[in-house]
Write an enzyme that holds these catalytic residues in place. Structure first.
Site, PDB file in Angstrom:
ATOM      1  CG  HIS A  63      70.916  21.980  17.692  1.00 55.47           C
ATOM      2  ND1 HIS A  63      69.647  21.719  18.175  1.00 55.47           N
ATOM      3  CD2 HIS A  63      71.561  20.783  17.659  1.00 55.47           C
ATOM      4  CE1 HIS A  63      69.529  20.421  18.421  1.00 55.47           C
ATOM      5  NE2 HIS A  63      70.679  19.834  18.110  1.00 55.47           N
ATOM      6  CD  GLU A  66      68.446  25.032  17.420  1.00 60.27           C
ATOM      7  OE1 GLU A  66      68.415  25.100  18.670  1.00 60.27           O
ATOM      8  OE2 GLU A  66      68.135  24.003  16.788  1.00 60.27           O
ATOM      9  CG  HIS A 155      67.386  24.100  21.694  1.00 63.80           C
ATOM     10  ND1 HIS A 155      68.219  23.300  20.946  1.00 63.80           N
ATOM     11  CD2 HIS A 155      67.649  23.796  22.989  1.00 63.80           C
ATOM     12  CE1 HIS A 155      68.964  22.558  21.750  1.00 63.80           C
ATOM     13  NE2 HIS A 155      68.631  22.840  23.006  1.00 63.80           N
ATOM     14  CD  GLU A 219      63.125  23.472  20.109  1.00 57.24           C
ATOM     15  OE1 GLU A 219      63.565  24.331  19.321  1.00 57.24           O
ATOM     16  OE2 GLU A 219      63.698  22.385  20.319  1.00 57.24           O
TER      17      GLU A 219
END
Length: 342
Positions: A63, A66, A155, A219
């Site tokens: 993405h 990010e 991410h 994450e």
């Protein structure tokens, strides 16, 4: 050495779309080989390998907005090039979607991290990237032992979270939850781990499913622009990654992660769909048993377990798409060196 491989750095050369990145190979004074394959793709080979050498894919930028993992990855590569960062494992560093990063958008046409299943997809910028990444994995993992394969896909979360950092462990047909992988998670002070209960369409799932890689989606904090990330909150992760790449014994103490299992996936079925909470609700917000938190058509959405929590809620997804994951805390143990839960 840096100038011979990059004009600025791996990250900023990758983002400079006006200048080509020509494939080339250099060797550091420490004997480490660096192969720049294409824009955003760098292979690093240690001076010596042995039966214990890992073959690790370390990816970011699936993405485009990010950016914290991009900054960390850029520092690791800078330090490898200069000789400051030792290298004992073979690594493939990937910055996946420079076009989206330059625009500071998540994607251009469609979500790249939903294109790694085996279903047909509409042609797009992202589908071409996904196909290229699949080729890169096949080439990198060719003629390697399954036990040596790792993939850490880095991410940032769109929203805030009760856990600043967390990992998603894909569900695959191979044993991909090894003790060594989970020990790395604790060494990196990743606050929580979500154990998926079904196949998915993510990059890390693809590596786990097709190559038996010890794979995770990680994450790391929240989306921010380049230069605005709170990297000090990821210090333990930074150190753990450096220890992993160099095969050094960590000097800092591990920290236990909270373990969750995915209890169910909420898929939007109707136009009339909404949640009762605001858009800024944090990941891992928990509900009481029976508490209603939304609706899908005439059907109320409610917690089926005490303390069931919501992750990745998105009220705007298309019909048929995942609108949220529901998770519950779980006790885990090891069987045959693999993490399991009852």
């Amino acid at each position: 050495m840096t100038k011979s491989l990059f004009r600025q750095s791996f990250l900023f050369d990758s983002l400079d779309l006006d200048h080509p990145m020509v494939a080339q190979t250099v060797r550091t004074e420490q004997g480490v080989t660096l192969k720049l394959h294409q824009r955003g793709v760098l292979e690093v080979i240690p001076a010596q390998t042995d039966a214990a050498t890992k073959n690790m894919v370390i990816s970011c930028g699936i993405h485009g907005d990010e950016t914290a993992p991009m900054e960390l990855l850029d520092k690791w590569i800078d330090d490898i090039v200069s000789g400051f960062q030792p290298v004992a494992e073979r690594c493939l560093f990937i910055m996946a979607h420079p076009q989206a990063t330059v625009r500071h958008v998540r994607f251009i046409e469609q979500n790249l991290n939903r294109l790694f299943d085996d279903k047909p997809h509409t042609p797009s910028t992202e589908l071409a990237i996904a196909d290229n990444l699949k080729v890169l994995l096949r080439q990198f993992f060719a003629n390697t032992d399954e036990h040596s394969r790792w993939h850490l896909d880095l991410h940032c979360a769109i929203r805030g979270s009760k856990h600043y950092s967390f990992a998603v462990s894909p569900k695959a047909r191979h044993p991909v939850r090894s003790r060594s992988l989970m020990q790395f998670i604790e060494q990196a002070h990743i606050e929580a781990v979500m154990l998926s209960n079904a196949p998915s369409s993510t990059f890390s799932w693809y590596s786990a499913e097709h190559y038996a890689a010890q794979a995770l989606t990680l994450e790391l904090g929240q989306v921010a622009r380049l230069g605005e990330n709170l990297l000090d909150r990821l210090l333990a992760f930074d150190l753990a990654m450096r220890d992993l790449i160099s095969r050094h014994k960590p000097e800092h103490l591990p920290r236990k992660s909270v373990m969750y299992r995915v209890s169910r996936t909420i898929v939007r079925l109707h136009d009339d769909f909404d949640f009762r909470f605001s858009d800024d609700v944090e990941n891992f917000t928990a509900f009481m048993h029976g508490e209603v938190f939304g609706h899908d058509g005439d059907k109320p959405l409610m917690a089926k377990n005490e303390g069931e929590a919501i992750v990745f809620p998105n009220r705007k997804v298309a019909i048929g798409q995942r609108a949220a994951l529901m998770v519950c805390k779980v006790n885990t143990r090891y069987e045959d060196d693999q993490l399991v839960y009852d």
